[in-house]
Design a protein around this motif. Structure first.
Motif, PDB file in Angstrom:
ATOM      1  N   ARG A 183       1.046  -1.314  -0.102  1.00  0.00           N
ATOM      2  CA  ARG A 183       0.011  -0.038   0.060  1.00  0.00           C
ATOM      3  C   ARG A 183       1.010   1.092   0.018  1.00  0.00           C
ATOM      4  NH1 ARG A 183      -2.272   1.238   6.096  1.00  0.00           N
ATOM      5  NH2 ARG A 183      -0.114   1.927   7.130  1.00  0.00           N
ATOM      6  N   PRO A 184       0.254   2.257  -0.529  1.00  0.00           N
ATOM      7  CA  PRO A 184       1.130   3.410  -0.276  1.00  0.00           C
ATOM      8  C   PRO A 184       1.600   3.947   0.990  1.00  0.00           C
ATOM      9  CG  PRO A 184      -0.718   3.954  -1.867  1.00  0.00           C
ATOM     10  CD  PRO A 184      -0.912   2.583  -1.321  1.00  0.00           C
TER      11      PRO A 184
ATOM     12  N   ASP B 133     -12.567  -9.404   7.931  1.00  0.00           N
ATOM     13  CA  ASP B 133     -13.019  -8.082   7.994  1.00  0.00           C
ATOM     14  C   ASP B 133     -12.931  -7.289   6.442  1.00  0.00           C
ATOM     15  OD1 ASP B 133     -13.821  -8.316  10.521  1.00  0.00           O
ATOM     16  OD2 ASP B 133     -12.562  -6.929  11.487  1.00  0.00           O
ATOM     17  N   VAL B 134     -13.793  -6.551   6.329  1.00  0.00           N
ATOM     18  CA  VAL B 134     -13.360  -5.492   5.022  1.00  0.00           C
ATOM     19  C   VAL B 134     -12.438  -4.439   5.365  1.00  0.00           C
ATOM     20  CG1 VAL B 134     -14.231  -3.989   3.498  1.00  0.00           C
ATOM     21  CG2 VAL B 134     -16.022  -5.892   4.267  1.00  0.00           C
ATOM     22  N   VAL B 135     -11.343  -4.327   4.636  1.00  0.00           N
ATOM     23  CA  VAL B 135     -10.367  -3.367   5.248  1.00  0.00           C
ATOM     24  C   VAL B 135     -10.125  -2.374   4.025  1.00  0.00           C
ATOM     25  CG1 VAL B 135      -7.817  -2.959   5.454  1.00  0.00           C
ATOM     26  CG2 VAL B 135      -9.129  -5.286   6.246  1.00  0.00           C
ATOM     27  N   ASN B 136     -10.193  -0.998   4.254  1.00  0.00           N
ATOM     28  CA  ASN B 136      -9.879   0.074   3.585  1.00  0.00           C
ATOM     29  C   ASN B 136      -8.856   0.793   3.903  1.00  0.00           C
ATOM     30  OD1 ASN B 136     -12.584   0.315   1.788  1.00  0.00           O
ATOM     31  ND2 ASN B 136     -13.488  -0.018   3.809  1.00  0.00           N
ATOM     32  N   TYR B 137      -7.850   1.014   3.054  1.00  0.00           N
ATOM     33  CA  TYR B 137      -6.802   2.118   3.088  1.00  0.00           C
ATOM     34  C   TYR B 137      -6.995   3.202   2.321  1.00  0.00           C
ATOM     35  CZ  TYR B 137      -4.520  -2.416   4.370  1.00  0.00           C
ATOM     36  OH  TYR B 137      -4.340  -3.666   4.796  1.00  0.00           O
ATOM     37  N   ARG B 138      -6.964   4.591   2.960  1.00  0.00           N
ATOM     38  CA  ARG B 138      -7.157   5.649   2.339  1.00  0.00           C
ATOM     39  C   ARG B 138      -5.969   6.620   2.453  1.00  0.00           C
ATOM     40  NH1 ARG B 138     -12.172   4.385   4.442  1.00  0.00           N
ATOM     41  NH2 ARG B 138     -13.761   4.729   3.076  1.00  0.00           N
ATOM     42  N   SER B 139      -6.029   7.452   1.253  1.00  0.00           N
ATOM     43  CA  SER B 139      -5.051   8.614   1.304  1.00  0.00           C
ATOM     44  C   SER B 139      -5.407   9.686   2.521  1.00  0.00           C
ATOM     45  CB  SER B 139      -4.879   9.094  -0.007  1.00  0.00           C
ATOM     46  OG  SER B 139      -6.056   9.550  -0.539  1.00  0.00           O
TER      47      SER B 139
ATOM     48  N   GLN C 241      -9.129  10.862  -0.895  1.00  0.00           N
ATOM     49  CA  GLN C 241      -9.722  10.926  -2.178  1.00  0.00           C
ATOM     50  C   GLN C 241      -9.225   9.888  -3.040  1.00  0.00           C
ATOM     51  OE1 GLN C 241      -8.662  14.510  -4.635  1.00  0.00           O
ATOM     52  NE2 GLN C 241      -9.720  15.918  -3.095  1.00  0.00           N
ATOM     53  N   ARG C 242      -8.561   8.842  -2.543  1.00  0.00           N
ATOM     54  CA  ARG C 242      -8.007   7.552  -2.897  1.00  0.00           C
ATOM     55  C   ARG C 242      -8.157   6.424  -2.070  1.00  0.00           C
ATOM     56  NH1 ARG C 242      -2.165   7.378  -5.537  1.00  0.00           N
ATOM     57  NH2 ARG C 242      -3.280   5.799  -6.934  1.00  0.00           N
ATOM     58  N   ARG C 243      -8.494   5.375  -2.251  1.00  0.00           N
ATOM     59  CA  ARG C 243      -8.909   4.228  -1.566  1.00  0.00           C
ATOM     60  C   ARG C 243      -8.554   2.932  -2.070  1.00  0.00           C
ATOM     61  NH1 ARG C 243     -14.349   1.975   0.300  1.00  0.00           N
ATOM     62  NH2 ARG C 243     -15.270   3.351  -1.592  1.00  0.00           N
ATOM     63  N   LEU C 244      -7.913   2.053  -1.241  1.00  0.00           N
ATOM     64  CA  LEU C 244      -7.715   0.682  -1.642  1.00  0.00           C
ATOM     65  C   LEU C 244      -8.861  -0.215  -0.592  1.00  0.00           C
ATOM     66  CD1 LEU C 244      -5.670  -1.186  -3.653  1.00  0.00           C
ATOM     67  CD2 LEU C 244      -4.351  -0.945  -1.472  1.00  0.00           C
TER      68      LEU C 244
END
Length: 238
Positions: free
Chosen positions: A86-87, A102-108, A112-115
């Motif tokens: 990930r960034p 679990d559902v995992v979200n990585y965000r800037s 405005q950007r999401r993985l």
């Protein structure tokens, strides 16, 4: 040995992601509040955790030129047991799922950007996208399908959906959203999804790059993975 094919040429890798019918009604496969993929009924209550990031000692993998992600990215060992690239500096947020991890979200930091990473309920990537694209599944406002690629050869079972949306519930207004969503059968036999989100205004290559790098370094829970010299993709030893 397991290999992942497809994706951007610069990375030489792509795997596939998965969506399920959302309960939030925004028409994306945002798993923060999701419904059963078999029906539009709500899956039940979910809980969201956004605690402190694990220490570098908890997340860092041993440095290895063969497996290190490109500059600006880090190998991240997630609390759900999988490893991904990930960034650097992105934040993590997880939501309880009724299917699998679990559902995992990585965000800037600007949001405005999401993985997004989650385990898919459907039996195959194709089945999952067939459900999502069917008339019975609500779509995000301004949903426009761009492309759907099937990668079901060479030992790889995967599919990649690319689409646009004018807005996504719970996300900032960035104009048109560009989403690239891949679903794939991993070495552990389970189907996973990884999706990259970002503004369409700055071009579409960055979402493909974000997804390809994440997929190239994805290793499911309880699996030993490595990328050896001369291979373009991740490999797994059982």
């Amino acid at each position: 040995m397991w290999s992942v094919l497809g994706g951007a040429a610069a990375v030489g890798v792509a795997v596939a992601l998965v969506l399920t019918l959302p309960a939030g009604g925004d028409g994306t496969d945002d798993r923060d509040d999701k419904a059963s993929s078999a029906s539009p009924t709500t899956r039940g209550s979910t809980s969201t955790t956004e605690g402190p990031e694990p220490t570098p000692e908890e997340t860092a993998s041993p440095s290895d030129p063969a497996t290190d992600p490109p500059a600006g990215y880090e190998l991240y060992e997630d609390a759900e047991g999988f490893t991904i690239a990930r960034p650097v500096g992105w934040t993590r947020k997880s939501t309880t799922s009724q299917h699998g991890m679990d559902v995992v979200n990585y965000r800037s930091l600007d949001g405005q950007r999401r993985l997004q990473v989650f385990e898919v309920a459907e039996a195959s990537p194709d089945e999952s996208f067939e459900l999502f694209l069917s008339d019975e599944t609500p779509k995000a406002e301004g949903f426009r399908k761009l492309d759907l690629n099937h990668m079901n050869d060479g030992g790889l079972t995967a599919a990649r959906l690319e689409y646009l949306a004018d807005s996504i519930g719970g996300e900032p207004e960035v104009g048109t959203w560009h989403i690239v969503d891949e679903r794939f059968v991993a070495p552990d036999g389970k189907v996973y999804a990884i999706a990259a989100y970002g503004p369409d205004a700055d071009g579409r290559d960055d979402e493909h790059e974000l997804l390809d790098i994440a997929l190239a370094h994805f290793c499911p829970p309880n699996t030993t993975c490595w990328t050896g010299p001369g291979t373009e993709t991740g490999a797994v030893l059982g």
